[in-house]
Design a protein around this motif. Structure first.
Motif, short mmCIF file in Angstrom:
data_model
loop_
_atom_site.label_atom_id
_atom_site.label_comp_id
_atom_site.label_asym_id
_atom_site.label_seq_id
_atom_site.Cartn_x
_atom_site.Cartn_y
_atom_site.Cartn_z
N UNK A 106 0.55 -1.09 -2.15
CA UNK A 106 1.52 -0.23 -2.84
C UNK A 106 2.31 0.65 -1.88
N UNK A 107 1.82 0.80 -0.64
CA UNK A 107 2.51 1.71 0.30
C UNK A 107 3.26 0.99 1.42
N UNK A 108 2.87 -0.23 1.78
CA UNK A 108 3.52 -0.92 2.90
C UNK A 108 4.96 -1.27 2.52
N UNK A 109 5.89 -1.02 3.44
CA UNK A 109 7.30 -1.25 3.16
C UNK A 109 7.94 -2.29 4.08
N UNK A 141 7.80 -2.16 -7.32
CA UNK A 141 7.87 -1.87 -5.89
C UNK A 141 9.17 -2.43 -5.30
N UNK A 142 9.68 -1.77 -4.27
CA UNK A 142 10.88 -2.27 -3.60
C UNK A 142 10.56 -3.57 -2.88
N UNK A 143 11.58 -4.39 -2.68
CA UNK A 143 11.39 -5.66 -1.99
C UNK A 143 10.87 -5.42 -0.58
N UNK A 144 9.87 -6.17 -0.18
CA UNK A 144 9.26 -6.02 1.14
C UNK A 144 10.21 -6.55 2.21
#
Length: 255
Positions: A106-109, A141-144
């Motif tokens: 949930x936190x890795x971007x 979540x935003x796209x990785x």
């Protein structure tokens, strides 16, 4: 404390000749991560060194902290993969599943991929990142984002891991996700939309968040896979006096 780093120098032609005969080297001399123009990797030279210490000690000594290495993991599957240069899908996915918890997902971007720019390796790596991380993140979540420094400086081989780490730390410092060279949607070797990932083609603001978190992939020639999760450390503006004298260091070399 520990000084850790990697160095790669092209001094003798033997390795270059062997890699060329194996058709692993790009005739153009450039690595083209995630591009359909990928035709092997471009060899690079360089040296990167970082200083490691516990966060508690670093804060007590009033050091500038570039980032926090939250988790690391390594595995190996060179024995069962044929040919030896082909990445193992199974072991790449196993490594990522082992290191990423639900809170990490949930936190890795951003993921700094190994991304050498080879027709076989890049799609396998992107698929592993997609399956274990990008598609497993919480809804909304935003796209990785993914990228590879090898498009910029080539594959520095034994220094490739530290090069990727330094790149991520610099992006965190400047709050910017930089583009991967040679990549475009028209000439991509992966379907980024289907994989739920994004390869930036221009510099982008690394959006404001509670913490900037990135993962770094690196693979060895013999089947070793390594990954580290790095978190940005937001330094306090209040400088604390440690009571220690300030020292300056000079490196003396005798050749």
């Amino acid at each position: 404390m520990a000084l850790c780093g990697g160095v790669s120098c092209i001094i003798q032609p033997r390795v270059f000749v062997a890699l060329s005969k194996a058709k692993m080297i790009s005739p153009e001399g450039t690595s083209k991560p995630f591009s359909s123009r990928a035709d092997g990797y471009g060899r690079g030279e360089g040296c990167g060194v970082i200083l490691l210490k516990t966060l508690k000690q670093a804060l007590e000594e009033n050091d500038h902290v570039w980032g926090i290495m939250r988790k690391t993991a390594v595995n190996q599957d060179g024995r069962t993969v044929t040919p030896i240069t082909k990445p193992s899908v199974v072991q790449q996915e196993e490594l990522l599943r082992r290191i990423y918890s639900q809170s990490d997902l949930s936190t890795v971007q951003y993921i700094e991929a190994h991304g050498t720019g080879t027709p076989v390796g890049d799609p396998i790596e992107a698929g592993s990142i997609s399956k274990v991380i990008a598609k497993a993140r919480p809804p909304g979540s935003e796209t990785l984002c993914i990228g590879s420094v090898k498009g910029n400086i080539g594959h520095t081989e034994s220094a490739a891991g530290v090069a990727g780490l330094i790149k991520v730390l610099l992006m965190m410092k400047h709050e910017t996700i930089v583009p991967s060279l040679f990549y475009s949607e028209d000439s991509a070797s992966i379907d980024a939309k289907a994989l739920n990932v994004k390869v930036p083609t221009k510099a982008e603001k690394w959006g404001d968040s509670v913490e900037r978190v990135a993962g770094i992939n690196n693979f060895g020639f013999g089947g070793t896979n390594a990954h580290v999760i790095v978190k940005q450390h937001k330094q306090s503006q209040v400088s604390r006096k440690s009571g220690r004298k300030s020292h300056k260091y000079f490196v003396l070399c005798d050749f």
